[in-house]
Design a protein around this motif. Sequence first.
Motif, PDB file in Angstrom:
ATOM      1  N   UNK A 114       0.938  -1.058  -0.073  1.00 59.54           N
ATOM      2  CA  UNK A 114      -0.005   0.043  -0.148  1.00 59.54           C
ATOM      3  C   UNK A 114       0.783   1.376  -0.046  1.00 59.54           C
ATOM      4  N   UNK A 115       0.904   2.054  -0.970  1.00 61.04           N
ATOM      5  CA  UNK A 115       1.989   3.068  -1.202  1.00 61.04           C
ATOM      6  C   UNK A 115       1.237   4.219  -0.368  1.00 61.04           C
ATOM      7  N   UNK A 116       0.211   4.364   0.260  1.00 64.70           N
ATOM      8  CA  UNK A 116      -0.548   5.202   0.983  1.00 64.70           C
ATOM      9  C   UNK A 116      -0.033   5.072   2.407  1.00 64.70           C
ATOM     10  N   UNK A 117       0.600   3.868   2.703  1.00 63.04           N
ATOM     11  CA  UNK A 117       0.790   3.631   4.208  1.00 63.04           C
ATOM     12  C   UNK A 117      -0.443   3.760   5.051  1.00 63.04           C
ATOM     13  N   UNK A 118      -1.618   3.382   4.686  1.00 60.09           N
ATOM     14  CA  UNK A 118      -2.948   3.619   5.521  1.00 60.09           C
ATOM     15  C   UNK A 118      -2.703   2.964   6.870  1.00 60.09           C
ATOM     16  N   UNK A 119      -1.993   1.694   6.756  1.00 61.50           N
ATOM     17  CA  UNK A 119      -1.712   0.946   8.017  1.00 61.50           C
ATOM     18  C   UNK A 119      -0.458   0.968   8.296  1.00 61.50           C
ATOM     19  N   UNK A 120       0.088   1.515   9.343  1.00 64.50           N
ATOM     20  CA  UNK A 120       1.520   1.526   9.720  1.00 64.50           C
ATOM     21  C   UNK A 120       1.857   0.406  10.987  1.00 64.50           C
ATOM     22  N   UNK A 121       2.560  -0.370  10.748  1.00 68.86           N
ATOM     23  CA  UNK A 121       2.790  -1.572  11.771  1.00 68.86           C
ATOM     24  C   UNK A 121       3.963  -1.268  12.370  1.00 68.86           C
ATOM     25  N   UNK A 122       4.318  -1.476  13.587  1.00 67.81           N
ATOM     26  CA  UNK A 122       5.872  -1.517  14.214  1.00 67.81           C
ATOM     27  C   UNK A 122       6.115  -2.943  14.748  1.00 67.81           C
ATOM     28  N   UNK A 123       6.882  -3.532  13.977  1.00 63.91           N
ATOM     29  CA  UNK A 123       7.225  -5.034  14.628  1.00 63.91           C
ATOM     30  C   UNK A 123       8.561  -5.309  14.957  1.00 63.91           C
ATOM     31  N   UNK A 124       9.039  -6.456  14.637  1.00 66.61           N
ATOM     32  CA  UNK A 124      10.426  -6.920  15.649  1.00 66.61           C
ATOM     33  C   UNK A 124      11.669  -6.048  14.901  1.00 66.61           C
TER      34      UNK A 124
END
Length: 392
Positions: A114-124
């Motif tokens: 998704x180039x809009x980064x509608x969902x930003x997840x922070x992971x390992x």
Amino acid sequence: MSTTVLPGKQRIDSIDLLRGFVMIIMALDHVRDFFHVAAVTGNPTDMNTTTPVLFFTRWITHFCAPVFVFLTGTGAFLAGRKMSKQELSAFLFKRGLWLIAIELVIMNFIFSFNPHYSIVAVQVIWVIGWSLVILSVLHWLPLRVLLIIGLVLVLGHNLLDRFDAQPGQQVLWWAFLHQQFFDIVTPDHTIFVLYPLIPWPGILLLGYCMGSLFTKEFDPVKRRQWLLKGGLLITLAFFVLRWINIYGDPSLWATQKDGVHTVLSFFNVTKYPPSLLFLCMTLGPALIALWALETAKGKWKNFVVVYGRVPMFYYLIHFFLIHFICMIIFFSNGHTLTEGMKGFFWFRPDDFGYSLGGVYLIWAALVLSLYPLCKRYSEYKASHTQWWLSYL
């Protein structure tokens, strides 16, 4: 100690082998996320719906994140042996910021497309980055003090569970520290804190302290004794504390509909954030594996060790390839671009997927297909000294 000496560099085979196993197993979980028919609609650790094979497929991958973070700390200690304190601080700080940027910019795109980064997840990768930034400051302290800090974070962080909010009432700053979070922060953007920070810096600090066992000055026989005894003790602690069922994990085990599922419930410990019992269950056997791998023999080592020497390169490539293959199958099934631009994983419908047998076949094909590329990059990395190689 088994080591492989390469031009200008020295590797420790047992560490690379364990890291290689971790990278291979890790891909299984990511393939399951994209290609198992129930990955989106089901939960492999739900005792009401899971099967032993499905539970094991998820459970075996629990070893990956804690072992990788632990060994990252070990690698930081060994790298620091060739640097001054100031140089190590600068390297850890810059590498930590680089990993944070990779998580936010590169990994979020690879996950979602998704180039809009509608969902930003922070992971390992996010928590490894911040852990390295913290280590860039703390490494000036005596090793014994770092060990104490690491133990406090790992042994005591479940005391913070009492401050966790009820679902829907979480606050973002606390989520970054200790509680998972998924919520809309702006009309167009949602943030998903999958990996809260605590206790990951503690795990990295403990790995950093273990690096002292792998120096040339340390007796190899004594090191193997420490690894075996420590691994057995930590593993035993898991069984004792889990059986007591009082402290160490916010989810208690309970008798289920049959004996098999009761056993599954016993091993169903909390990963987000990793509980004390989760870490005992994974790091104890990891130390035993390090003990065993120091004397391991066979041609299989030449295969596994390749993945352990280029972990970040492998991590980025394998995740992109998994999602790219999923997208190709999506379009080959007649779906349109508009249909694919939904959810966190674009081009991965909820009703898409294969059986577990298909997942294992795709996993094996993926790992094997990446071997030549990883081997070539490993050889290039071993014989060149460009600064950017230490960041990939």
